[in-house]
Design a protein around this motif. Structure first.
Motif, mmCIF file in Angstrom:
data_model
loop_
_atom_site.group_PDB
_atom_site.id
_atom_site.type_symbol
_atom_site.label_atom_id
_atom_site.label_comp_id
_atom_site.label_asym_id
_atom_site.label_seq_id
_atom_site.Cartn_x
_atom_site.Cartn_y
_atom_site.Cartn_z
ATOM 1 N N LEU A 143 -24.545 34.229 -39.976
ATOM 2 C CA LEU A 143 -25.805 33.283 -39.916
ATOM 3 C C LEU A 143 -24.633 31.999 -39.310
ATOM 4 O O LEU A 143 -25.099 30.698 -38.941
ATOM 5 C CB LEU A 143 -25.817 32.696 -41.482
ATOM 6 N N SER A 367 -23.078 38.102 -45.918
ATOM 7 C CA SER A 367 -24.771 37.278 -45.873
ATOM 8 C C SER A 367 -26.035 37.955 -46.610
ATOM 9 O O SER A 367 -26.074 39.215 -46.485
ATOM 10 C CB SER A 367 -24.875 36.586 -44.781
ATOM 11 N N SER A 369 -30.260 37.053 -46.377
ATOM 12 C CA SER A 369 -31.478 36.077 -45.358
ATOM 13 C C SER A 369 -32.609 36.645 -45.912
ATOM 14 O O SER A 369 -32.649 37.675 -46.177
ATOM 15 C CB SER A 369 -31.494 36.186 -43.512
ATOM 16 N N ASN A 376 -36.769 30.918 -41.820
ATOM 17 C CA ASN A 376 -35.288 31.662 -41.899
ATOM 18 C C ASN A 376 -34.961 30.739 -42.940
ATOM 19 O O ASN A 376 -34.204 29.692 -43.412
ATOM 20 C CB ASN A 376 -34.393 31.939 -40.827
ATOM 21 N N GLY A 378 -30.997 31.875 -45.151
ATOM 22 C CA GLY A 378 -29.728 32.657 -45.304
ATOM 23 C C GLY A 378 -28.260 32.249 -46.399
ATOM 24 O O GLY A 378 -28.737 30.999 -46.547
#
Length: 419
Positions: A143, A367, A369, A376, A378
């Motif tokens: 990200l 991560s 998301s 989006n 995340g």
């Protein structure tokens, strides 16, 4: 007025297949980041490289400072262009920018991509500014703005690039010139301090070159390639109190292997490099002065490092990702020259002298998301750890009792709206 014209372009030009079609695209992207330690960053702190070494005054580490910020500098806009055929060749292009450019602040319009492309069957020719072949469109799915750097090579550069395939086997060749991503070198003929500039590459006359062999077979894509570069650090030097013309060059070769497998809801991506002087690719590898020639000019050797990353992703709307990266400084192939005037070695690399004592860097970044077509969200936890120490006579770090380990914990919250 400009915005109205941009929106109207797809409708104005898509009516006739013999004319140009222009499609706008982009996103609004906001990063909320927390860092547990002062780190080397660019683009207003969004692009995270590695934590600084310990800097102690009266027993207090001045770099042991946390920070937090929210920024939208890397919100992006662009146009994808499709034109009529030129003979048997299809034509297309792209023009793309954001707000992370040069200037006294970080809200300057920046050119990201600007290229034209000719395509016929399995052959393609690109001219203009695009991703460096070692960066490419194939990136880790992290990200953070740095997209895996300093473990993943990161550069967009003016180039001429040709790609050809015969069945599953292909070849890529490119010639590149520097613009936004640069090597480091001496400040001037009389000042050996480090600075970043395109001059070192441009006055070498020879462009950077890349050649690679590619394999596409089902879900598997592989590339084996090598990148070659020539720099000319100084053209003049003060010798015996007189300004003299000198001929100084440093050459480097960086072989690389890339492999990825991508399924419907999963992907695995891996790259490894034996890197030489890749500071222009936002990596922590440069070159050093190894001696003085009879005419007073400096002699150089590229620094070496092993750099690798692995990225694993799973899911679609709900997607989990894990990034692992590692870099190890191997030093130069020759002994470095100790400048008695400064009692120091001259090493030129990304970030300047403050990172010449770097031994190794590793990163773990999981991560998660949530992804819709236009939205989006995340969350990423990125741990980056460095080992610093004393420099040996080849530019390697000595494994003695003076090794210092520092770690930065970065938490990144991403909110993105696509159009």
């Amino acid at each position: 007025m400009a915005a109205m014209l941009l929106v109207s372009l797809p409708f104005a030009f898509s009516q006739d297949s013999n004319r140009v079609t222009i499609k706008p695209y982009g996103f609004i992207r906001n990063y909320l980041t927390f860092d547990s330690r002062k780190t080397y960053t660019v683009i207003g702190g969004e692009y995270n490289m590695q934590p600084y070494d310990i800097d102690t005054v009266d027993g207090v580490d001045l770099n042991d400072v946390a920070s937090m910020q929210l920024q939208a500098l890397t919100s992006r806009f662009g146009v994808a262009i499709t034109g009529p055929k030129v003979g048997e060749w299809n034509t297309s292009g792209k023009l793309e920018g954001d707000f992370g450019g040069f200037g006294s602040n970080n809200t300057v319009l920046r050119l990201r991509l600007a290229y034209l492309k000719l395509n016929r069957g399995a052959s393609e020719l690109l001219v203009g500014q695009d991703w460096h072949p070692l960066s490419g469109d194939i990136m880790p799915e992290v990200l953070g703005m740095a997209a895996g750097a300093p473990f993943r090579p990161h550069s967009r550069t003016p180039q001429v690039r040709a790609t050809m395939y015969s069945g599953a086997i292909g070849f890529t060749a490119a010639l590149m010139w520097q613009l936004q991503y640069m090597n480091n070198g001496p400040v001037s003929a009389s000042n050996p301090a480090s600075t970043a500039s395109t001059d070192f590459a441009h006055r070498a006359l020879w462009p950077e070159a890349f050649i690679g062999a590619n394999l596409k077979c089902g879900v598997l894509y592989m590339q084996l390639g090598v990148d070659a570069q020539l720099l000319r650090p100084r053209t003049h030097a003060v010798i015996g109190g007189t300004m003299m013309k000198v001929d100084e060059t440093v050459a480097s070769l960086t072989p690389t292997l890339y492999a990825q497998m991508v399924g419907d809801i999963w992907s695995i991506k891996f790259r490894t490099l034996l890197a030489q002087n890749t500071s222009h690719l936002n990596q922590l590898v440069g070159y050093a002065v190894t001696g003085v020639a009879p005419d007073g000019s400096w002699q150089y050797s590229p620094m070496n490092a092993t750099i690798s990353y692995l990225n694993v992703s799973l899911g679609n709307r709900y997607r989990a990702n894990l990034f692992l990266g590692y870099m190890k400084n191997l030093g130069a192939g020759e002994s470095l020259w100790l400048d008695l005037a400064t009692n120091d070695y001259h090493i030129y690399m990304k970030g300047g002298e403050q990172f010449t004592h770097l031994n190794s860097v590793w990163r773990i970044a999981p991560s998660f998301s949530y992804n819709l077509k236009a939205f989006n969200l995340g969350l990423e936890y990125e741990v980056t750890a460095c080992t610093y120490g004393d420099i040996g006579d080849h530019g390697q770090v000595l494994l003695n009792d003076n090794l210092r380990n520092v770690t930065n914990h970065r938490v990144c919250l991403l909110v993105k709206y696509n159009f």
